[in-house]
Design a protein around this motif. Structure first.
Motif, PDB file in Angstrom:
ATOM      1  N   THR A 308     -11.538  -2.215  -3.905  1.00 43.76           N
ATOM      2  CA  THR A 308     -10.696  -0.999  -3.839  1.00 43.76           C
ATOM      3  C   THR A 308     -11.005   0.017  -4.608  1.00 43.76           C
ATOM      4  O   THR A 308     -11.863  -0.037  -5.584  1.00 43.76           O
ATOM      5  N   ASN A 310     -10.167   4.399  -6.121  1.00 44.32           N
ATOM      6  CA  ASN A 310      -9.446   5.649  -6.247  1.00 44.32           C
ATOM      7  C   ASN A 310     -10.270   7.065  -6.275  1.00 44.32           C
ATOM      8  O   ASN A 310     -11.341   6.841  -6.820  1.00 44.32           O
ATOM      9  N   GLU A 324      -5.915   9.570  -5.227  1.00 46.62           N
ATOM     10  CA  GLU A 324      -5.627   8.682  -3.854  1.00 46.62           C
ATOM     11  C   GLU A 324      -6.015   7.288  -4.034  1.00 46.62           C
ATOM     12  O   GLU A 324      -7.281   7.022  -4.804  1.00 46.62           O
ATOM     13  N   SER A 325      -5.653   6.455  -3.658  1.00 44.04           N
ATOM     14  CA  SER A 325      -5.779   4.908  -3.367  1.00 44.04           C
ATOM     15  C   SER A 325      -6.157   4.544  -2.276  1.00 44.04           C
ATOM     16  O   SER A 325      -5.605   4.728  -1.077  1.00 44.04           O
ATOM     17  N   TYR A 326      -7.283   3.687  -2.295  1.00 40.90           N
ATOM     18  CA  TYR A 326      -7.649   3.020  -0.976  1.00 40.90           C
ATOM     19  C   TYR A 326      -7.898   1.533  -1.141  1.00 40.90           C
ATOM     20  O   TYR A 326      -8.186   1.084  -2.301  1.00 40.90           O
ATOM     21  N   ASN A 327      -7.756   0.705   0.075  1.00 40.89           N
ATOM     22  CA  ASN A 327      -7.845  -0.555  -0.048  1.00 40.89           C
ATOM     23  C   ASN A 327      -9.410  -1.059   0.194  1.00 40.89           C
ATOM     24  O   ASN A 327     -10.425   0.008   0.289  1.00 40.89           O
ATOM     25  N   SER A 330     -11.403   0.655   2.879  1.00 37.55           N
ATOM     26  CA  SER A 330     -11.347   2.284   2.700  1.00 37.55           C
ATOM     27  C   SER A 330     -10.282   2.923   3.426  1.00 37.55           C
ATOM     28  O   SER A 330     -10.431   4.119   3.871  1.00 37.55           O
ATOM     29  N   VAL A 331      -9.183   1.997   3.569  1.00 43.52           N
ATOM     30  CA  VAL A 331      -7.846   2.908   4.075  1.00 43.52           C
ATOM     31  C   VAL A 331      -7.030   3.279   3.029  1.00 43.52           C
ATOM     32  O   VAL A 331      -6.627   2.506   1.924  1.00 43.52           O
ATOM     33  N   LYS A 332      -6.632   4.516   3.249  1.00 49.10           N
ATOM     34  CA  LYS A 332      -5.630   4.957   2.170  1.00 49.10           C
ATOM     35  C   LYS A 332      -4.401   4.335   2.347  1.00 49.10           C
ATOM     36  O   LYS A 332      -3.708   4.075   3.113  1.00 49.10           O
ATOM     37  N   THR A 333      -4.010   3.769   0.982  1.00 44.32           N
ATOM     38  CA  THR A 333      -2.633   3.200   0.719  1.00 44.32           C
ATOM     39  C   THR A 333      -1.576   3.857   0.055  1.00 44.32           C
ATOM     40  O   THR A 333      -0.448   3.290   0.016  1.00 44.32           O
ATOM     41  N   TYR A 335      -1.033   7.837  -2.599  1.00 44.06           N
ATOM     42  CA  TYR A 335      -1.423   8.835  -3.565  1.00 44.06           C
ATOM     43  C   TYR A 335      -0.449   9.307  -4.418  1.00 44.06           C
ATOM     44  O   TYR A 335       0.981   9.107  -4.369  1.00 44.06           O
TER      45      TYR A 335
END
Length: 433
Positions: A308, A310, A324-327, A330-333, A335
């Protein structure tokens, strides 16, 4: 019978007399002494000491202990005591060379509202006078500081109080949280301990809960270590209501100018080292994440070992505006967006800071002041965005640039609707001119 002539008897008597009179007489010699040739006396080699310096001068009954500065060449002694101390009844503790005496005596109270002369007498009888001057620190009222922050809202309230000692040092913080009816739900009190040189050596924050849970924090203890007048280590020990204990340490290294050059953090399994140069972060190494920095030394990306991540965005002023947060795929989950207050305002809850602590440590995530607005969103698998919370802070300041009050409006998602709450916080000051 043959008779011995008279003249021979006389000669024999003289001979015996000569033998007796020629017997060597040994003088009594003192160990370590000397004997004068041809004499039946001796002299001691021990020389009486002429040492008559004052080696130490302090007021050990004061808390903290006040140590005076001794000028050996000028034969003067100077000390500064807290503003509330009565100068007319101070009793110093004085250190002297062996066999030296002093007048007035050590431990005898004197009137230090005027210069006091002390005379040291050495073992050999020689004397030396010292002039002692004691002055007071500025009164506490000369330092502008926050003494209370009172918060009220439709669901409850809070009050934070700050206490300072006679030297304007922060000595205690107490925070109480109440429900709408005014009953105290929880509180915590932090007490700071200083050594004789004015360094904070320990802080203890104790928690109280109306309905405690085992996982709640019971006590936070921080111990501070110093070298060459600088704080090089602090250790935080956390104890829960249930008795669990954990600890973490932060160590600091400094360059020749006295600026922080390295910070080493150890907390549980985390081991992280941050290096600094020229007022900026230059590298971060961690066993739990990798970091990417921009030219200003701010973190632009943090990737955890689980994949994961940021991503951080900044404006031209170096303020963090988006996270921004990503799993792991690399999919944005989600922000969060930030807006900062457009003017600089101060909240002097500890105006003097802590002696020996770093005054400035370069920021990892931007030159951020007070936040004016914060909004968070989550993004589901279909790409739909949903606002989860929103915070708005509106600040009021005085002519000195200090915060006098602020209003906090909070909206958070509960089920499918947003719940709103508004709180107002008012600052109380003392010592402001």
């Amino acid at each position: 019978m043959r008779q011995i002539p008279v003249h021979r008897i006389a000669c024999l008597g003289l001979l015996l007399l000569g033998l007796v009179s020629c017997k060597k007489t040994e003088p009594d010699v003192t160990p370590g002494g000397t004997t004068t040739p041809g004499s039946n006396t001796s002299t001691s080699a021990t020389t009486k000491s002429s040492a008559k310096d004052i080696l130490g001068f302090e007021f050990s009954t004061l808390n903290p202990v006040v140590k005076a500065v001794i000028e050996a060449t000028a034969k003067t002694i100077a000390a500064t005591v807290p503003a509330n101390i009565d100068l007319t009844k101070l009793a110093p503790s004085i250190s002297l060379p062996p066999k030296a005496t002093i007048s007035p005596g050590s431990g005898v109270a004197q009137d230090f509202s005027k210069v006091v002369t002390y005379t040291v007498t050495a073992e050999d009888g020689s004397t030396q006078a010292y002039a002692v001057t004691v002055s007071k620190m500025p009164a506490t009222s000369s330092v502008c500081r926050v003494v209370a922050i009172v918060g009220t809202s439709n669901t409850g309230g809070s009050k934070s109080t700050y206490q300072f000692d006679s030297q304007n040092r922060l000595s205690q913080i107490k925070i109480e949280n109440t429900n709408a009816g005014g009953a105290v739900l929880s509180s915590n009190t932090t007490v700071y301990t200083y050594n004789a040189d004015g360094f904070v050596t320990r802080s203890v924050r104790s928690y109280w809960y109306a309905t405690p849970a085992n996982s709640n924090t019971k006590e936070l203890t921080t111990n501070y270590t110093y070298q060459n007048g600088r704080m090089v280590k602090n250790e935080l020990i956390t104890t829960t209501v249930g008795g669990a204990i954990s600890s973490s340490t932060t160590q600091y290294e400094y360059d020749v100018q006295g600026n922080v050059s390295k910070r080493i953090t150890s907390s549980g399994s985390l081991q992280e080292t941050t290096t600094f140069a020229n007022g900026a972060v230059t590298a971060i190494t961690s066993n739990q994440a990798t970091y990417t920095l921009n030219a200003q030394g701010f973190v632009t990306k943090r990737v955890s070992t689980n994949g994961t991540s940021n991503v951080y965005q900044y404006n031209a002023a170096g303020q963090n505006t988006v996270i921004e947060s990503y799993n792991a795929q690399s999919v944005k989950t989600g922000y969060t967006t930030y807006q900062n207050v457009d003017k600089e305002l101060n909240t002097p809850t500890n105006p003097l800071g802590f002696k020996g602590h770093p005054t400035t440590v370069p920021a990892l995530y931007g030159n951020n002041g007070l936040t004016a607005k914060q909004i968070s969103y989550i993004i589901d698998a279909t790409g739909k965005e949903t606002k989860t919370n929103e915070y708005i802070w509106m600040y009021q300041g005085d002519s000195r640039g200090n915060v006098t009050s602020y209003t906090s409006t909070t909206s958070f998602l509960s089920g499918t609707s947003m719940v709103n709450n508004t709180a107002t916080y008012t600052y109380e000051y003392a010592g402001c001119q």
